[in-house]
Write a protein that holds these residues in place. Sequence first.
Motif, PDB file in Angstrom:
ATOM      1  N   ALA B 379       0.834  -1.230   0.160  1.00 47.24           N
ATOM      2  CA  ALA B 379       0.247   0.079  -0.167  1.00 47.24           C
ATOM      3  C   ALA B 379       0.830   1.377   0.071  1.00 47.24           C
ATOM      4  N   GLY B 380       1.900   1.169   0.852  1.00 44.10           N
ATOM      5  CA  GLY B 380       2.792   2.315   0.875  1.00 44.10           C
ATOM      6  C   GLY B 380       3.394   2.816  -0.546  1.00 44.10           C
ATOM      7  N   LEU B 381       3.805   1.535  -1.093  1.00 43.94           N
ATOM      8  CA  LEU B 381       4.378   1.824  -2.613  1.00 43.94           C
ATOM      9  C   LEU B 381       3.377   2.376  -3.432  1.00 43.94           C
ATOM     10  N   ILE B 382       2.206   1.919  -3.660  1.00 44.28           N
ATOM     11  CA  ILE B 382       1.156   2.345  -4.282  1.00 44.28           C
ATOM     12  C   ILE B 382       0.972   3.878  -3.920  1.00 44.28           C
ATOM     13  N   GLU B 383       0.869   4.147  -2.710  1.00 47.20           N
ATOM     14  CA  GLU B 383       0.501   5.671  -2.273  1.00 47.20           C
ATOM     15  C   GLU B 383       1.573   6.636  -2.674  1.00 47.20           C
ATOM     16  N   GLU B 384       3.012   5.888  -2.603  1.00 42.57           N
ATOM     17  CA  GLU B 384       4.095   6.993  -3.399  1.00 42.57           C
ATOM     18  C   GLU B 384       3.965   7.087  -4.581  1.00 42.57           C
ATOM     19  N   TRP B 385       3.887   6.139  -5.298  1.00 40.61           N
ATOM     20  CA  TRP B 385       3.756   6.643  -6.796  1.00 40.61           C
ATOM     21  C   TRP B 385       2.654   7.230  -7.129  1.00 40.61           C
ATOM     22  N   PHE B 386       1.438   7.031  -6.515  1.00 43.61           N
ATOM     23  CA  PHE B 386       0.163   7.755  -6.640  1.00 43.61           C
ATOM     24  C   PHE B 386       0.381   9.296  -6.258  1.00 43.61           C
ATOM     25  N   THR B 387       0.848   9.539  -5.182  1.00 41.40           N
ATOM     26  CA  THR B 387       1.044  10.784  -4.573  1.00 41.40           C
ATOM     27  C   THR B 387       2.098  11.794  -5.203  1.00 41.40           C
ATOM     28  N   ARG B 388       3.195  10.830  -5.797  1.00 44.31           N
ATOM     29  CA  ARG B 388       4.292  11.611  -6.299  1.00 44.31           C
ATOM     30  C   ARG B 388       3.908  11.963  -7.999  1.00 44.31           C
ATOM     31  N   GLY B 389       2.728  11.441  -8.423  1.00 46.91           N
ATOM     32  CA  GLY B 389       2.289  11.786  -9.969  1.00 46.91           C
ATOM     33  C   GLY B 389       2.858  10.816 -10.832  1.00 46.91           C
TER      34      GLY B 389
END
Lengths: 455, 455
Positions: B379-389
Amino acid sequence: MAHPERPAPRRLLHLNAFLMNAGHHDAAWRHPRTRPDRVTDVRYFQELARTAERGKLDSVFLADGLALWGQVAHNALGGFEPLTLLSALAVATERIGLIATVSTTFNEPFHTARKFASLDHISGGRAGWNIVTSGTVQEARNFGREEHLEHGLRYERAREFVEVATRLWDSWEDGAVLLDRERGIYADAEKVRPIGHRGEHFGVQGPLNVPRSPQGHPLLVQAGSSEDGKEFAARYAEAVFTAQQTLADALAFAGDLRGRLARHGRAEDAVRILPGICPVIGSTEAEARALEQELTDLQVPEYGLAQLSGMLGTDLTGLPLDGPLPELPEERDINGNKSRFTLVAELARRDGLTLRQLIARLGGGRGHLVVAGTPERIAGLIEEWFTRGAADGFNIMPPYLPGGLDHFVDQVVPILQERRLFRTEYTGRTLREHYGLPRPAGARSESPESPLALA
Amino acid sequence: MAHPERPAPRRLLHLNAFLMNAGHHDAAWRHPRTRPDRVTDVRYFQELARTAERGKLDSVFLADGLALWGQVAHNALGGFEPLTLLSALAVATERIGLIATVSTTFNEPFHTARKFASLDHISGGRAGWNIVTSGTVQEARNFGREEHLEHGLRYERAREFVEVATRLWDSWEDGAVLLDRERGIYADAEKVRPIGHRGEHFGVQGPLNVPRSPQGHPLLVQAGSSEDGKEFAARYAEAVFTAQQTLADALAFAGDLRGRLARHGRAEDAVRILPGICPVIGSTEAEARALEQELTDLQVPEYGLAQLSGMLGTDLTGLPLDGPLPELPEERDINGNKSRFTLVAELARRDGLTLRQLIARLGGGRGHLVVAGTPERIAGLIEEWFTRGAADGFNIMPPYLPGGLDHFVDQVVPILQERRLFRTEYTGRTLREHYGLPRPAGARSESPESPLALA
């Protein structure tokens, strides 16, 4: 173990529900009992398929064309692509067969073989393919051609198409999938083989990317009654859908086809012959005739004239509706549906029909037999054609839906069951089992070049 | 009415369940938790689709190829044709989108437009088309060609194909069907029009024989990341499926694609960018790594080498597994999947991998990102890629099925929901609504030659 004391299994009728938007009558959509608003509602077709299954019918049957024919201004035309629809019907039913029409003229054997193998898996062995060669220039123009492929060439391509499809279905032997997790062997690679086809119309390396399906091959149905069509049927078909107006014509057609079977080395009973019938059912003869008249009165003459022009390969626009047909071309000059041309031309000549009368006669069945009457009368006609050997069953074309199918299932089927002419329960699981036809043996490793094993 | 006090709707992730027989790992079928015996059982896929729907995922996504690739001896290959399958999944689900891969190189626009329109009607507006140009000579050989069409030509054909399909979907205007029984007018013939296309690759007269579907057009997805692929995506795609190994690469890809959108006059947020991710989930990091190792240990090296040879356009047979890669060709000399070639070649070079190590790294995702870890880590990786654009969401590629999807839905999705990154209920009915994309307006009678209305 033989049971000589048991009688041979009784020959039973085969009945398909031929589904068509609001019904087969070209004015059905105007009738208050129909639901033309539901022709793109999958649940409508699921309900119809379940009705047919309640009646223990052999299959639902879908026609197809690759163009928007006729005048959409005046009929409920346009709807689902048959294979996509049948997949959705497969999972809403359990026993009934599912026959889709697919043209060999505008498709590729790899795609077609694959989709039917998929449908056969999805349905647990209930797929059938009604093989057509397509009859109109409108279709050709959706596939990059200005003119339609000539009739004889279409059948030549169809023969190669079916041979390739058959080899693709056989490119996975039964038992090819081993699933040996321990040794890491998923399939026996010796039993999944390329077909290496290089022919006049197609080059197909194979193998198919679908394992062999429950029926081996879908049931092969054919629906053309021209000379080329009958030869094709005699060689490849397992069921033939045909338009016959009279018992005499149907007997002649059946005799002709059975004679051809022998010449192709196939048994006389290798093919089920299924004329179309459009039953206009009433609780009395008068009620049935009134319903038929009601539908005729709803016809849009302009639409009927356009349809008739197409069938006869002759522009009839502007001719007086109450006058006779003009001079028609010869069948040999027709490049569309030759047998339908001849049937319609003969019907008009035999009964001396005006254009208006002919449009009315064709409204229900587009050349197929239309019978208006009580359930008893319709059951009687079915029994007569069946017992006389003119038919092994019928493609039932309800003039309007859903009521026309409900009435057939609830009123005609019970009579046929009572007369022991039709099953009261499904005894098989697959469409081949419903039709009493064997599962093709498939190719064997020992003889990769073995001939087709169709019958 | 404006609500200035309301915050702008929060940007949410888009997640697809990319389904693949026994799972995405090439050894999944050997793992005791998988069901390779069910890959031709439609109920298996219906169960998977319902699991994805329980997780409120945007869609199920199906890849496709038109040949039996790889060694069927060592992997659970072969199965359903995607459109046939999705139709059966449509009627077993209510909300989830249904994306099928269909090649523009070996199909005809009339068939393809028609099948997607059918699926869109059957599913009530949930169809998506993943447009590919096909990358292998094995596929060409199933369609009468000895050599594969050159990469640039494939994209040229793809562009014309999509333009024709779009015009066919628009050949029935919304509201064309009038159903006026009284006057005998089914459709307004002015609103059902031929398209009269005559192009380099196709001649299609039209109109389509399916009324305009709930979404107007299916969602258009694209999955190639080569130069041609990115240009195609920038012009036509509404979602892009891509393989990215690192956040930096994903950011660069997203920036590149968004820049191209502007040049095609499209908004920066007109396209959803969805990298693939293969999540190997364990309740602890150690458990996840053990599962990954367990799958690696089940790999058949011979199979991996054959797959790798295909991806790299280089025959690696017989090379020592513990040695380095040989000299590779340049991307410009690759006529298959160019972007995948480059990704794999760079991965091997960057991490100095032996053939065996590279086969292990590619086993789970065939070049897509593989992450082994706890639900929190994933979930953390998904969030990072998502929030970083770097991503608008992901194509979830469970390494094994059904458990890998169950774990994602039951363990990762709730974390994303808790962080308010993913929906807790569907708010829309159609796939376009799930993706937050508009329904195309369609053509209008006034301007039959109007340009495409894709965005």
